[in-house]
Design an enzyme around this catalytic site. Structure first.
Site, PDB file in Angstrom:
ATOM      1  N   HIS A  92      24.048  12.109 -57.578  1.00 33.75           N
ATOM      2  CA  HIS A  92      24.573  10.927 -57.085  1.00 33.75           C
ATOM      3  C   HIS A  92      24.787  11.235 -55.571  1.00 33.75           C
ATOM      4  O   HIS A  92      24.251  10.370 -54.701  1.00 33.75           O
ATOM      5  CB  HIS A  92      25.854  10.366 -57.720  1.00 33.75           C
ATOM      6  CG  HIS A  92      26.244   9.065 -57.127  1.00 33.75           C
ATOM      7  ND1 HIS A  92      26.951   9.064 -55.811  1.00 33.75           N
ATOM      8  CD2 HIS A  92      26.131   7.719 -57.606  1.00 33.75           C
ATOM      9  CE1 HIS A  92      26.963   7.882 -55.560  1.00 33.75           C
ATOM     10  NE2 HIS A  92      26.742   6.777 -56.461  1.00 33.75           N
ATOM     11  N   ASP A  93      25.356  12.293 -55.329  1.00 37.54           N
ATOM     12  CA  ASP A  93      25.559  12.503 -53.892  1.00 37.54           C
ATOM     13  C   ASP A  93      24.684  13.623 -53.395  1.00 37.54           C
ATOM     14  O   ASP A  93      25.072  14.199 -51.935  1.00 37.54           O
ATOM     15  CB  ASP A  93      27.141  13.131 -53.801  1.00 37.54           C
ATOM     16  CG  ASP A  93      28.207  12.001 -54.062  1.00 37.54           C
ATOM     17  OD1 ASP A  93      27.829  10.861 -54.358  1.00 37.54           O
ATOM     18  OD2 ASP A  93      29.519  12.183 -53.975  1.00 37.54           O
ATOM     19  N   THR A  94      23.926  14.169 -53.882  1.00 43.46           N
ATOM     20  CA  THR A  94      23.119  15.184 -53.516  1.00 43.46           C
ATOM     21  C   THR A  94      21.567  15.063 -53.864  1.00 43.46           C
ATOM     22  O   THR A  94      21.187  13.860 -53.425  1.00 43.46           O
ATOM     23  CB  THR A  94      23.295  16.882 -54.435  1.00 43.46           C
ATOM     24  OG1 THR A  94      23.453  16.342 -55.760  1.00 43.46           O
ATOM     25  CG2 THR A  94      24.990  17.034 -54.012  1.00 43.46           C
ATOM     26  N   TYR A  99      37.656  16.006 -52.217  1.00 44.78           N
ATOM     27  CA  TYR A  99      36.149  15.492 -52.686  1.00 44.78           C
ATOM     28  C   TYR A  99      36.449  14.717 -53.912  1.00 44.78           C
ATOM     29  O   TYR A  99      37.160  15.125 -54.978  1.00 44.78           O
ATOM     30  CB  TYR A  99      34.963  16.508 -53.162  1.00 44.78           C
ATOM     31  CG  TYR A  99      33.678  16.126 -53.012  1.00 44.78           C
ATOM     32  CD1 TYR A  99      33.067  16.107 -51.852  1.00 44.78           C
ATOM     33  CD2 TYR A  99      33.073  15.423 -53.952  1.00 44.78           C
ATOM     34  CE1 TYR A  99      31.831  15.466 -51.370  1.00 44.78           C
ATOM     35  CE2 TYR A  99      31.692  14.888 -53.858  1.00 44.78           C
ATOM     36  CZ  TYR A  99      30.988  14.868 -52.714  1.00 44.78           C
ATOM     37  OH  TYR A  99      30.048  14.466 -52.550  1.00 44.78           O
TER      38      TYR A  99
END
Length: 476
Positions: free
Chosen positions: A226-228, A170
């Protein structure tokens, strides 16, 4: 010291367009003061800070930035709601543009220099940052970047083992959220570059009571939302920030903590972001209150300048519309704000992107301009002028924008200068021409491809021929 409790996060409607990955929060370490292999970067010992320089309102200023969230979405979070009872809600605080990277650049450099994307950039050494202002007064500083692989890392991103799932890899760290590393005045100076630190260093610095007087803290791409989702952010705040609010080595009665967002999510509306002022340095009578003064990311600069009587950068931090000082600081320092507040029509549109000329905008390219040396800053000490700066190259004296994109060219400031601190000392490799990802997913930036370096040189030669690289911009 007031106690802070962890609050549950049960709201399920806070997902954003950027937060397309359904993930469950997992603490990356045993505690905020614990080192962890999940952070990747080795522990490099503690930093050396000088004696505390007393400020007029606070002696320590900490910024923590979260990502891409509309004001209403953040306001729906029980964690943010409860934290607002412990500090001051700034409900008319605005980012300065879109997307992320320009805001991070602006917050430490006073300008985003026309940037309208999240590509790789570096900014020449005679363009100053808040670091110049702080060091001129011997005020200690650092920035802490979660999952940065080593101190002073200049790469575009870093991909590692996915600690949330234990499967695959990731990309947790990205350069675009690390404003100071983009400036050569930091990256090209070893002592400065190594103050761009990872979270294992942060854990050690807290335990050793070595957190500097000014710091900028960036969580990784899941913990910053940002990704959640905002709820994932809330879980991270419960794990990381709220315990630290009870730790006097982090938060004492002379500490101010600014918890804010880089930008909002919905770019069709103005760029209002949910922002809290926390910490023991917040006056008791102001806790649980709301301040509707119009603030921007430049206000963090001007408030720091006012508090310590610093020089200014002569850029957005001295823009009389955009640089309001936090009211509780202005009241003590004697700075008079401009009176813009709430939903005033005087608040400019700050969601504009792509059309603002600057050296980081290839479609509207102009060289770096000198700061406004006659500007009046909140610290009352004039404008900092870096060594080698051509002060005659003012914004008014610049040539008109050139569309490099239409000519098949890129901004020369998208060429990686190749500075690398992988071994704790500075190494400079051959420049790598790239507007996206020099350094790849795990290595340091820089390369050795002679053809790529020649291409970068050709781009500079073209710009000289066009008459657009001159004065302050000639720093390669």
């Amino acid at each position: 010291m007031r106690s802070f409790l962890a609050f549950g996060t049960t709201v399920a409607f806070a997902s954003t367009a950027y937060a397309a990955i359904a993930q469950s929060f997992l603490p990356p370490a045993a505690s905020p003061e614990s080192s962890s292999a999940n952070y990747t970067g080795q522990t490099n010992g503690t930093i050396s800070n000088g004696p505390v320089v007393q400020g007029k309102v606070f002696d320590r200023f900490i910024q923590i930035w979260i990502e891409n969230t509309d004001f209403a979405t953040a306001a729906s979070s029980p964690v943010f709601q409860n934290l607002s009872k412990e500090g001051i809600l700034l409900d008319s605080f605005y980012a300065v543009t879109h997307p992320s990277e320009p805001n991070y650049i602006a917050a430490v450099g006073g300008d985003f220099f026309g940037s309208a994307d999240d590509n790789f950039y570096h900014i020449p050494q005679n363009i100053s940052t808040v670091v110049d202002l702080l060091e001129a007064k011997n005020i200690s500083w650092a920035t802490y970047q979660e999952n940065m692989p080593y101190d002073g890392f200049t790469g575009f991103n870093f991909t590692q083992t996915d600690y949330l799932t234990g499967n695959g890899t990731y990309t947790y760290y990205v350069r675009k959220h690390n404003g100071l590393i983009i400036f050569d005045s930091v990256t090209n100076v070893t002592d400065r570059a190594l103050r761009v630190r990872n979270f294992n260093d942060f854990a050690n610095d807290v335990k050793a009571d070595d957190i500097p007087q000014w710091s900028f803290i960036t969580p990784n791409l899941v913990n910053d939302g940002h990704d959640t989702t905002i709820d994932f952010v809330g879980d991270w705040l419960n794990f990381w920030l709220i315990p630290l609010l009870n730790e006097t080595k982090f938060n004492n009665n002379r500490t101010v903590i600014l918890l804010t967002f880089d930008e909002n999510e919905t770019q069709s509306i103005n760029n209002r972001i949910y922002t809290l002022v926390l910490g023991g340095g917040v006056p008791e009578n102001l806790r649980g209150t709301t301040d509707s003064t119009f603030y921007t990311h430049y206000s963090a600069l001007s408030s720091v300048e006012a508090n310590w009587g610093l020089q200014s950068l002569g850029r957005g931090d001295t823009n009389t519309t955009m640089n309001n000082v936090f009211e509780f600081v202005a009241n003590v320092t004697g700075w008079k704000n401009n009176g813009i507040s709430g939903n005033s029509s005087d608040i400019p549109l700050l969601n504009i992107t792509g059309t603002i000329p600057g050296p980081l905008n290839a479609a509207h390219y102009i060289p770096f301009a000198a700061p406004n040396t006659s500007a009046v800053g909140a610290g009352g000490q004039g404008v900092f002028v870096a060594q080698g700066l051509n002060t005659s190259l003012s914004a008014a004296a610049l040539p008109g924008p050139v569309n490099l994109t239409a000519q098949g060219q890129i901004s020369p400031w998208g060429t990686d200068p190749g500075i690398n601190y992988a071994n704790g000392t500075k190494v400079i490799a051959s420049p790598t021409a790239s507007s996206t990802s020099p350094g790849g997913s795990g290595g340091g930036s820089g390369g050795s491809n002679a053809a790529v370096g020649a291409r970068a040189g050709a781009e500079v030669a073209l710009l000289v021929g066009l008459g657009v690289v001159c004065g302050v911009a000639m720093l390669f």
